[in-house]
Design a protein around this motif. Structure first.
Motif, short mmCIF file in Angstrom:
data_model
loop_
_atom_site.label_atom_id
_atom_site.label_comp_id
_atom_site.label_asym_id
_atom_site.label_seq_id
_atom_site.Cartn_x
_atom_site.Cartn_y
_atom_site.Cartn_z
N GLN A 38 -2.34 -3.34 -5.11
CA GLN A 38 -2.03 -4.15 -6.17
C GLN A 38 -1.40 -3.48 -7.29
O GLN A 38 -1.00 -4.19 -8.22
CB GLN A 38 -3.38 -4.77 -6.66
CG GLN A 38 -3.95 -5.63 -5.63
CD GLN A 38 -5.45 -6.14 -6.23
OE1 GLN A 38 -5.52 -6.62 -7.13
NE2 GLN A 38 -6.53 -6.03 -5.55
N LEU A 39 -1.02 -2.20 -7.37
CA LEU A 39 -0.26 -1.51 -8.27
C LEU A 39 1.11 -2.19 -8.17
O LEU A 39 1.59 -2.29 -7.53
CB LEU A 39 -0.38 -0.11 -8.18
CG LEU A 39 -1.71 0.49 -8.12
CD1 LEU A 39 -1.75 2.07 -7.68
CD2 LEU A 39 -2.54 0.35 -9.29
N PRO A 40 1.69 -1.72 -9.61
CA PRO A 40 3.06 -2.48 -9.58
C PRO A 40 3.69 -1.38 -8.69
O PRO A 40 3.72 -0.18 -8.65
CB PRO A 40 3.26 -1.86 -11.12
CG PRO A 40 2.23 -1.87 -11.84
CD PRO A 40 1.28 -1.48 -11.01
N GLY A 41 4.75 -2.01 -7.88
CA GLY A 41 5.60 -1.26 -6.99
C GLY A 41 5.07 -1.03 -5.53
O GLY A 41 5.58 -0.38 -4.98
N ALA A 42 3.68 -1.37 -5.47
CA ALA A 42 2.91 -1.11 -4.26
C ALA A 42 3.61 -1.89 -2.90
O ALA A 42 3.74 -2.99 -3.12
CB ALA A 42 1.47 -1.07 -4.54
N GLU A 43 3.64 -1.25 -2.08
CA GLU A 43 3.95 -1.62 -0.66
C GLU A 43 3.12 -1.09 0.45
O GLU A 43 3.09 0.30 0.56
CB GLU A 43 5.38 -1.34 -0.06
CG GLU A 43 6.49 -1.62 -1.09
CD GLU A 43 7.87 -1.39 -0.93
OE1 GLU A 43 8.01 -1.17 0.31
OE2 GLU A 43 8.84 -1.02 -1.74
N SER A 44 2.14 -1.96 0.97
CA SER A 44 1.50 -1.41 2.05
C SER A 44 2.21 -1.19 3.30
O SER A 44 2.93 -2.05 3.81
CB SER A 44 0.30 -2.44 2.33
OG SER A 44 -0.54 -2.06 3.47
N LEU A 45 2.21 0.01 3.99
CA LEU A 45 3.10 0.29 5.29
C LEU A 45 2.08 0.82 6.37
O LEU A 45 1.44 1.64 6.19
CB LEU A 45 4.05 1.28 4.75
CG LEU A 45 5.07 0.87 3.72
CD1 LEU A 45 6.08 2.10 3.50
CD2 LEU A 45 5.81 -0.32 4.25
N GLU A 46 2.36 0.05 7.46
CA GLU A 46 1.64 0.71 8.60
C GLU A 46 2.40 1.92 9.08
O GLU A 46 3.76 1.78 9.08
CB GLU A 46 1.78 -0.39 9.86
CG GLU A 46 0.88 -1.74 9.76
CD GLU A 46 -0.50 -1.38 9.88
OE1 GLU A 46 -0.95 -0.34 10.52
OE2 GLU A 46 -1.28 -2.23 9.23
N GLY A 47 1.74 2.89 9.43
CA GLY A 47 2.24 4.10 10.28
C GLY A 47 2.70 5.12 9.07
O GLY A 47 3.32 6.00 9.73
#
Length: 185
Positions: A173-182
């Motif tokens: 949820q942080l600004p600029g956050a992207e959850s990425l697999e792998g």
């Protein structure tokens, strides 16, 4: 504090993070204050021996499970003379895929860990305490999906003398956050 935070914390004595700004780097305090109140309230901080800030030493000394620790590294690359930076967060049991996932996301020919002095200068945080909370605006915060899915993780606080313990979902949820697999391998 929740049971999830306590299990990640080992023997640490947790306090609500915003109640102890003395245990946080200035950009980290600002980032926590910018979060919704309920999200910020789910974050805890604990004082540690600064000589035990490195992950392996920290986990051994404080009984925190290695799989509940997440490391944040500053990465850099360039394209057409433009330097690009980002923060990567992976579980301590893995390593960031810098020249695969990170390189592609930053859209650079080659990505690498930023030099220590550059990372410290740009983040306003101590080396060994760098955290995704409070990295410069506009930086992507690449978070491995396993970190986001974790009930709780231990991360840096911006200084070597403390650690944050937070639900993994907060990092997503942080600004600029992207959850990425792998991202973590």
């Amino acid at each position: 504090m929740t049971a999830d935070l306590a299990s990640a914390a080992g023997t640490l004595e947790l306090a609500p993070a915003l109640s102890r700004p003395d245990l946080l780097a200035e950009p980290v305090t600002a980032a926590l204050k910018a979060l919704p109140d309920d999200v910020a309230a789910s974050c805890a901080v604990a004082a540690i021996d600064p000589d035990l800030a490195d992950t392996a030493a920290f986990c051994e000394a404080y009984g925190s499970p290695l799989e509940a620790s997440a490391n944040c590294v500053v990465v850099a690359g360039s394209r057409s003379g433009e330097q690009r930076f980002g923060a990567c967060v992976v579980l301590a049991t893995t390593r960031a895929d810098v020249n695969g996932v990170v390189r592609k996301r930053l859209d650079v020919r080659k990505a690498s860990f930023a030099p220590m002095d550059t990372a410290v200068e740009l983040t306003g945080m101590a080396y060994g305490g760098i955290t995704p909370f409070g990295v410069p605006a506009g930086w992507p915060v690449l978070v491995d999906a396993a970190v986001v899915a974790a009930p709780a993780v231990v991360v840096g606080s911006g200084i070597r003398g403390s650690k944050l313990v937070v639900p993994g979902s907060v990092l997503g949820q942080l600004p600029g956050a992207e959850s990425l697999e792998g991202l973590g391998r």
